[in-house]
Design a protein around this motif. Sequence first.
Motif, PDB file in Angstrom:
ATOM      1  N   LEU A 137       0.794  -1.212   0.143  1.00 19.80           N
ATOM      2  CA  LEU A 137       0.111   0.182   0.105  1.00 19.80           C
ATOM      3  C   LEU A 137       0.753   1.120  -0.502  1.00 19.80           C
ATOM      4  CD1 LEU A 137      -2.937  -1.121   2.323  1.00 19.80           C
ATOM      5  CD2 LEU A 137      -3.130  -0.909  -0.128  1.00 19.80           C
ATOM      6  N   GLY A 138       1.838   1.014   0.755  1.00 18.10           N
ATOM      7  CA  GLY A 138       2.859   1.985   0.623  1.00 18.10           C
ATOM      8  C   GLY A 138       3.209   3.002  -0.600  1.00 18.10           C
ATOM      9  N   LEU A 139       3.382   1.891  -1.675  1.00 12.85           N
ATOM     10  CA  LEU A 139       4.955   1.393  -3.024  1.00 12.85           C
ATOM     11  C   LEU A 139       4.238   3.269  -3.614  1.00 12.85           C
ATOM     12  CD1 LEU A 139       5.719  -1.122  -3.593  1.00 12.85           C
ATOM     13  CD2 LEU A 139       6.836  -0.317  -2.343  1.00 12.85           C
ATOM     14  N   LYS A 140       4.347   3.202  -4.486  1.00 15.44           N
ATOM     15  CA  LYS A 140       4.402   4.375  -5.210  1.00 15.44           C
ATOM     16  C   LYS A 140       4.513   3.827  -7.083  1.00 15.44           C
ATOM     17  CE  LYS A 140       6.870   8.056  -3.055  1.00 15.44           C
ATOM     18  NZ  LYS A 140       7.661   9.899  -3.162  1.00 15.44           N
ATOM     19  N   PRO A 141       3.861   4.422  -8.000  1.00 16.48           N
ATOM     20  CA  PRO A 141       3.254   4.719  -9.204  1.00 16.48           C
ATOM     21  C   PRO A 141       4.783   3.063 -10.012  1.00 16.48           C
ATOM     22  CG  PRO A 141       2.690   5.324  -8.831  1.00 16.48           C
ATOM     23  CD  PRO A 141       3.538   5.932  -7.610  1.00 16.48           C
ATOM     24  N   LYS A 142       5.626   3.736  -9.814  1.00 16.70           N
ATOM     25  CA  LYS A 142       6.645   2.652 -10.372  1.00 16.70           C
ATOM     26  C   LYS A 142       7.318   1.703  -9.891  1.00 16.70           C
ATOM     27  CE  LYS A 142       9.715   6.691 -13.145  1.00 16.70           C
ATOM     28  NZ  LYS A 142      10.573   7.438 -12.324  1.00 16.70           N
ATOM     29  N   ALA A 143       7.351   1.756  -9.041  1.00 17.19           N
ATOM     30  CA  ALA A 143       7.509   0.073  -7.945  1.00 17.19           C
ATOM     31  C   ALA A 143       5.787  -0.684  -8.073  1.00 17.19           C
ATOM     32  CB  ALA A 143       7.313   0.441  -6.502  1.00 17.19           C
ATOM     33  N   LEU A 144       5.059  -0.436  -7.785  1.00 16.12           N
ATOM     34  CA  LEU A 144       3.990  -1.051  -8.580  1.00 16.12           C
ATOM     35  C   LEU A 144       3.916  -1.256  -9.710  1.00 16.12           C
ATOM     36  CD1 LEU A 144       1.415   1.157  -6.609  1.00 16.12           C
ATOM     37  CD2 LEU A 144       1.670  -1.339  -5.895  1.00 16.12           C
ATOM     38  N   CYS A 145       4.133  -0.735 -10.340  1.00 16.13           N
ATOM     39  CA  CYS A 145       3.965  -0.991 -12.343  1.00 16.13           C
ATOM     40  C   CYS A 145       5.174  -2.355 -11.892  1.00 16.13           C
ATOM     41  CB  CYS A 145       4.238  -0.034 -12.802  1.00 16.13           C
ATOM     42  SG  CYS A 145       4.726  -0.422 -14.554  1.00 16.13           S
ATOM     43  N   ALA A 146       6.278  -2.817 -10.910  1.00 11.66           N
ATOM     44  CA  ALA A 146       7.323  -3.413 -11.331  1.00 11.66           C
ATOM     45  C   ALA A 146       6.660  -4.380 -10.399  1.00 11.66           C
ATOM     46  CB  ALA A 146       8.562  -3.101 -10.915  1.00 11.66           C
ATOM     47  N   TRP A 147       6.362  -4.543  -9.337  1.00  8.24           N
ATOM     48  CA  TRP A 147       5.561  -5.463  -9.219  1.00  8.24           C
ATOM     49  C   TRP A 147       4.426  -6.399  -9.987  1.00  8.24           C
ATOM     50  CZ3 TRP A 147       7.399  -8.352  -5.060  1.00  8.24           C
ATOM     51  CH2 TRP A 147       8.156  -7.733  -4.211  1.00  8.24           C
ATOM     52  N   ALA A 148       3.390  -5.633 -10.514  1.00  8.71           N
ATOM     53  CA  ALA A 148       2.431  -5.815 -11.105  1.00  8.71           C
ATOM     54  C   ALA A 148       3.033  -6.962 -12.485  1.00  8.71           C
ATOM     55  CB  ALA A 148       1.657  -4.433 -11.024  1.00  8.71           C
ATOM     56  N   ALA A 149       3.679  -5.473 -12.879  1.00  9.30           N
ATOM     57  CA  ALA A 149       4.749  -6.992 -14.354  1.00  9.30           C
ATOM     58  C   ALA A 149       5.348  -8.140 -13.647  1.00  9.30           C
ATOM     59  CB  ALA A 149       5.491  -6.103 -14.913  1.00  9.30           C
ATOM     60  N   GLY A 150       6.051  -7.994 -12.347  1.00 12.79           N
ATOM     61  CA  GLY A 150       6.824  -9.223 -12.488  1.00 12.79           C
ATOM     62  C   GLY A 150       5.421 -10.616 -11.423  1.00 12.79           C
ATOM     63  N   TRP A 151       4.580  -9.741 -11.311  1.00 13.61           N
ATOM     64  CA  TRP A 151       3.652 -10.796 -10.071  1.00 13.61           C
ATOM     65  C   TRP A 151       2.797 -11.625 -11.735  1.00 13.61           C
ATOM     66  CZ3 TRP A 151       4.021 -10.281  -5.256  1.00 13.61           C
ATOM     67  CH2 TRP A 151       3.247 -12.187  -4.440  1.00 13.61           C
ATOM     68  N   ILE A 152       2.504 -10.957 -12.663  1.00 16.16           N
ATOM     69  CA  ILE A 152       1.430 -11.884 -13.413  1.00 16.16           C
ATOM     70  C   ILE A 152       2.285 -12.689 -14.289  1.00 16.16           C
ATOM     71  CG2 ILE A 152       0.745 -10.843 -15.990  1.00 16.16           C
ATOM     72  CD1 ILE A 152      -0.223  -8.265 -14.750  1.00 16.16           C
ATOM     73  N   LEU A 153       4.154 -12.058 -14.435  1.00 22.30           N
ATOM     74  CA  LEU A 153       5.545 -13.440 -15.603  1.00 22.30           C
ATOM     75  C   LEU A 153       5.347 -14.382 -14.371  1.00 22.30           C
ATOM     76  CD1 LEU A 153       7.470  -9.706 -16.739  1.00 22.30           C
ATOM     77  CD2 LEU A 153       5.981 -11.475 -17.919  1.00 22.30           C
ATOM     78  N   VAL A 154       5.661 -14.252 -13.635  1.00 22.19           N
ATOM     79  CA  VAL A 154       6.278 -15.000 -12.230  1.00 22.19           C
ATOM     80  C   VAL A 154       5.297 -16.786 -11.384  1.00 22.19           C
ATOM     81  CG1 VAL A 154       7.926 -15.769 -10.190  1.00 22.19           C
ATOM     82  CG2 VAL A 154       8.533 -13.849 -12.148  1.00 22.19           C
ATOM     83  N   SER A 155       4.536 -15.748 -11.302  1.00 25.66           N
ATOM     84  CA  SER A 155       3.756 -16.687 -10.497  1.00 25.66           C
ATOM     85  C   SER A 155       2.820 -17.714 -11.142  1.00 25.66           C
ATOM     86  CB  SER A 155       1.978 -15.354  -9.777  1.00 25.66           C
ATOM     87  OG  SER A 155       1.512 -15.030 -10.509  1.00 25.66           O
ATOM     88  N   PRO A 156       2.055 -17.570 -12.594  1.00 24.87           N
ATOM     89  CA  PRO A 156       2.073 -18.629 -13.046  1.00 24.87           C
ATOM     90  C   PRO A 156       2.788 -19.560 -13.069  1.00 24.87           C
ATOM     91  CG  PRO A 156       1.438 -16.952 -14.622  1.00 24.87           C
ATOM     92  CD  PRO A 156       2.687 -16.046 -13.415  1.00 24.87           C
ATOM     93  N   VAL A 157       3.726 -19.105 -13.563  1.00 28.30           N
ATOM     94  CA  VAL A 157       5.127 -20.789 -13.634  1.00 28.30           C
ATOM     95  C   VAL A 157       4.911 -21.034 -11.582  1.00 28.30           C
ATOM     96  CG1 VAL A 157       7.697 -21.312 -13.878  1.00 28.30           C
ATOM     97  CG2 VAL A 157       6.366 -19.325 -15.512  1.00 28.30           C
TER      98      VAL A 157
END
Length: 411
Positions: A137-157
């Motif tokens: 909740l305390g993250l800013k947009p750039k950090a959230l963008c990185a986390w969201a992209a990483g989660w979408i890529l890695v979590s399914p694997v």
Amino acid sequence: MTSRATAKPSRAPRSSSAAERLRGIDAARGLALLGMMATHLLPTFESNADLTPTWIGLTFSGRAAALFAVLAGIGLALSTGKEVPAEGARLGAARRGIALRAAVIAAVGLTLGGLEVNLAIILVHYAVLFLCVLPFLGLKPKALCAWAAGWILVSPVLAYLLRPWLLASNPPLKLGHNPSWEDLSTPGQLLGDLFLTGYYPVFQWMSYLLVGLLIGRLPLTRALVPWLLVAGGTVLAVFTKSLGVTAMESWGGRTALEDVLNAPNYPLDSVLQVNLTGVPQEGSWWWLASAAPHSGTTLDLAHTSGVAAAVVGACLLLGRLADWLDLDLLLPLRGPGAMTLTLYTVHVWVVAGFYLKPLPAGWTEDGMYFAHAAAAIMVGTVFVLLKWRGPLEWLGHGANQLGRMERNTRR
């Protein structure tokens, strides 16, 4: 909320107020609720004999629930600082409030889980998602963008690798039913189902909350942002769905998966278009190349996130248009969208009352859906016009306020 009747029409096109933005978000939430009701009550296949997908299955399956989850992330962002996330004691108080609100949602979900009903109830998973997203909740947009992209890529694997291990356990860490109070006695099985083996796997669905947080941290009042959400979301949705279909139909993915299933008459082509839930996604890495609804793959998560972003952007634009015209065009959607927890709960309870029973004389599935949708719109509209909270929304708000009050007592 101030009355729009006193505002000068000439001011509306220049900017949107916070209230206008919330109207667009509530409208999108109402659309998600009506879409989920459609997948619950209307057939997603033509018949058991003819498994041709219906337009309901092709339009709403996987997308309505994902929109609901993305909007949860947007709501959390709007309640914790909007573009600038809360910090320090304010952030801690917000986290406590959200955690208590999640407890209310979980209690409602566990209670509904005791009903006999042929629906996958999302509320317990929804509550767990609220808890899991607290550290972000305390993250800013750039950090959230990185986390969201990483989660979408890695979590399914990771889910693909972990799921067979959980299912091989004795007993398998999968409930096979909606979570209920009784399942608290088997926490391992409950957690395995909630995070990886159930209908709404929290591990992959965290992607939606992160995407929602990212969208909610954007300057949504700026004129260009809703257009970017519509354009960017549409491009992402079309690209990922096209890539998934190409992988399955042109690159040999579906043939390889049919060999793995070893069931010549299984309608995998139809299932890939509507809902992959219940199909054991193991034995081939080709499963990860699918964009099928409820497959939880990277392409599925990205596609449904793109659709959600585009819908949110469109609703925000409609809110701007409504303000310019001085007409509340979004009222039929934002009414139910402002009290989704109450309306969803009543909807599930009513559907459970008809479980394994014939419909009343003269009623059809279409008629049942329109009755649910019309009731949700009418009740939601009345509550919004009277400026009332729904009963369960009142409980959730009270829990949230209680969590935030603890901060003031300790100071």
